[in-house]
Design a protein around this motif. Sequence first.
Motif, PDB file in Angstrom:
ATOM      1  N   GLU A 531      22.576  -9.151  31.728  1.00 13.85           N
ATOM      2  CA  GLU A 531      22.304  -8.201  32.801  1.00 13.85           C
ATOM      3  C   GLU A 531      23.329  -7.071  32.774  1.00 13.85           C
ATOM      4  N   LYS A 532      22.832  -5.854  32.935  1.00 10.37           N
ATOM      5  CA  LYS A 532      23.663  -4.647  32.998  1.00 10.37           C
ATOM      6  C   LYS A 532      24.456  -4.416  31.718  1.00 10.37           C
ATOM      7  N   THR A 533      23.955  -4.914  30.611  1.00 11.89           N
ATOM      8  CA  THR A 533      24.599  -4.658  29.326  1.00 11.89           C
ATOM      9  C   THR A 533      23.896  -3.522  28.609  1.00 11.89           C
ATOM     10  N   ALA A 534      24.537  -3.011  27.559  1.00 11.45           N
ATOM     11  CA  ALA A 534      23.924  -1.953  26.763  1.00 11.45           C
ATOM     12  C   ALA A 534      22.662  -2.456  26.070  1.00 11.45           C
ATOM     13  N   PHE A 535      22.622  -3.729  25.753  1.00  7.74           N
ATOM     14  CA  PHE A 535      21.438  -4.316  25.123  1.00  7.74           C
ATOM     15  C   PHE A 535      20.237  -4.208  26.054  1.00  7.74           C
ATOM     16  N   GLN A 536      20.417  -4.599  27.305  1.00  7.56           N
ATOM     17  CA  GLN A 536      19.336  -4.473  28.273  1.00  7.56           C
ATOM     18  C   GLN A 536      18.979  -3.005  28.504  1.00  7.56           C
ATOM     19  N   HIS A 537      19.993  -2.162  28.628  1.00  8.20           N
ATOM     20  CA  HIS A 537      19.755  -0.731  28.859  1.00  8.20           C
ATOM     21  C   HIS A 537      18.944  -0.128  27.725  1.00  8.20           C
TER      22      HIS A 537
END
Length: 950
Positions: A531-537
């Motif tokens: 959650e809220k990581t660059a991967f998710q973004h």
Amino acid sequence: MLKWNHLCICALLAANTTSAQVKWPAITQTAKPWTRWWWEGSAVTESGLTSAMEKYKQAGLGGLEVTPIYGVKGQEKLFIPFLSDRWMHMLDYTLQEGKRLGLGIDMATGTGWPFGGPWVTDADASKYVTYKTYTLKAGTPLSEPVQFIQEPIFRSANNKPFAQTPQVLEPISANTNLQELAIDQVRFRKPLPLVALLAYDAKGAVTDITGKVDANGKLNWTPTGDVTLYALFQGWHGKMVERAAPGGEGMAIDHFSLPAIQHYLGHFDTAFKGHSLAGLRSFFNDSYEVDDARGQSNWTPGFFAEFKQRRGYDLQQQLPALFAKDGTDKHTRVLYDYRMTVSELLLEKFTQPWHGWAKSKQKLIRNQSHGSPSNILDLYEAIDIPETEGTDILRFKFATSAASFAGKQLASAEAATWLDDHFLSTLGDVKQSVDKYFIGGVNHIFYHGTNYSPTDSPWPGWLFYAAVHFTPSNPFWRDFDALNKYVAHCQSFLQQGRADNDVLLYFPFHDRNCQPGRDMLHHFDGMEGFEKTAFQHAGEEMLTHGYTFDLVSDKQLLSLKNNLQSAGGKYQAILLADVQHIPLVTFEKLLEQANNGATLLFYKNMPADVPGLHNAQSNQTKLKALKEKIRYDANGIAKYGKGRIILGNDIDALLEAGRVRSESLQGLQFVRRATSEGTVYFITNTGTSRFNGYVTPAAAGKYNILFDPMQERAGLASTRTGQDGKMQIMLQLEVGESCILKTGNVAVTGSVYPYVQAVGAPQNIAGSWQLQFLEGGPALPATATLSAPKAWTDSDQEGVKQFSGTAKYTTRFEKPDGPATATAWVLDLGKVSESAEVILNGKSIGKVLGPTYKLTIPVTALKGDNQLEIVVTNGMRNRIIDMEKKGINYKNFYNTNFPSKKAENRGADGLFTAANWQPAPAGLLSDVTLTPVSVMQDKATGKEMLQPVP
């Protein structure tokens, strides 16, 4: 369904000997939706199976997954023990009936989930590791025994605390009331076997003194210097099969042990002897779910040897670092290596052997790999049909990416499990849920699910604890065929060709496994933990801006051929989003791909470190040297061999710099597949208003065909050339409506798609309406006359507020006056609860499920005097409310009886209740209107036929 032969003008294009007709793909067994089929108590009969399967066939289902689960109270005499001779006879009969009816059959490799049963011994059951430390001074023997007493645990699906339950016997198979106990997890108070005892001195030297401990736990050894002892003990995790059927209750297996899965499957081999499985397509395994209990299953016998072989050093030398809580570099590296070993064991000792076993029987496997402590992309790729669940597209991507990357034809979904609380979800809700799966890359829907229920069982029959009840007792079953036909039409396209995705988004598995946590293992399930990581973004940005992508693991990257070619297709770029840790071999493979012409995109930064302890310093030095060879210009772009490496802080700008194509569909959601004939798009309007305008598909061809999978309309698309020179295609989609767009360069002949444009104002259908109740209960209310269409629940008539079922609204109207340009009328039912069939002058013209309830009627279908019948069906809610208020019990199940999604719907006993609900509006809830429209067509080319209008 409404056919458009009378409406469409046959606009033939210039003759071409290679041209094809506008036509729908054939509906295959696999294109139809399937359903999970719960056998409660396996209390099935031959006549009951036939009756149920014939109903499923008639409703448009394509296949069934047999999953035995817990039984129904009062039906114990009918229970059939799992894999007994009688049970195998019922499976034989089901396969025989499936062949007769054209229904495919899968079966769970067990009862409930996860794999386990009464034949699983302690040696093969799931395990955990625990430890104790002792500090000794030089010359001082250990005064206490080396011993660990396992504390008892009892967790039941029926919320019974340990102190209030009957005595539970060990072994579990000795208990005769396992259905009543409904055990999720059980541990017994007893000493645990010692795995290892190791002495560590102040300099880090290690002495193995395991052999110095006698049978009573006494350590016969005295240190010559100050030491800390680490004693490791192997415990039994105690996870039981959840929702187990009679004869299936028992311990879950050790998923990291090859003998465990071999012994487990051997029990099936014995049961299958003398039986033909020719009619069985696939074996199934539900999500991992071993660790939705107290503690983790995190150990297996022989782990030390497996670790040393895979990681290159002896874990026994590093136990203080493994069990440390300080977050130091050494701790995180050793912990990472431990987690990687577990990840590999789950793949190699469970998933692959199970696949091999099924393959030896010429069967496929379907698996939900999520929730496990492994790189789930690798688990999904190792099976035939990856299956996802839930409501998040990025979660779906793990299963569908593995299918796409590996070129697997099918990616399935456990669909519509908990859309809302019990008895609230409509067919329209299910349709929206299914569309979301399609957008996420799923093309093989399994409803969750359908109960076997005896024909003489009182309404609502046998139910399962999941909230959307796809059972013939649900009134919406009357219109279920319309949903199933829609799904079949969509999947007949989506099972063609291959997924057409452009970007590989690197899964930062190693970053996560380098992060300390409360527990020894991390579990991987969509964006949980990211959650809220660059991967998710990065994933969300690509979904929002029209980029197509697959997630990719290190193992998958290493299998790529030059130019980013996988077994499933060719990609345009690889994107790494703020990745911190990467194995050296993976980074070397990335640079090899770039050297051969690939585009590498790094969001925010390049990886800074390598994970793991073995050769860490050497690998760090090599990684640094490789990065130093990359020379970026002022724009963050580096030429590398034949390819390019681009570094940037904006996802959209990175993709644009990488020349990755994007779709311009004005907020419509889509999924795209490449076929031998061109490209197929599934497009849906998830917005809040009707879409009426042009879009610019990246794969538009010379010939573009639109298909309406719900109302079975099809035709050539209206096109025009935009200011940028790109082809634009006209779409008209109501809220919640979807279409198929097929593009290509092979000449196509056929009718133009029947776009509509309003040429007058809506007109109410005035006059009296007769309301007649057709089927349902608890009783059929009397027929009534209404001055205007309204909800039947708004009436003071006896029995209407309790009624769940089907009622018919009938009226007559004169052919409305309309302008000469009107070639059709749009019938708008307004607000409906919940689904409806429209019958005009004795002929059905279509079913509507919502959220929009509109049908188009050709002018030629109207007479001077017309009879309109609107057959409306509501859901189970109102009748259930009545039963709850009257104290009529329908919740009589041995296990998970009967949970609520929302806390406010739980009674004093913790179970679901509708006793405090009010009846929901049912029937027609607003005026019914007719709007004159012009069906816009071009007889010659189909180009620029219709300008977008509000």
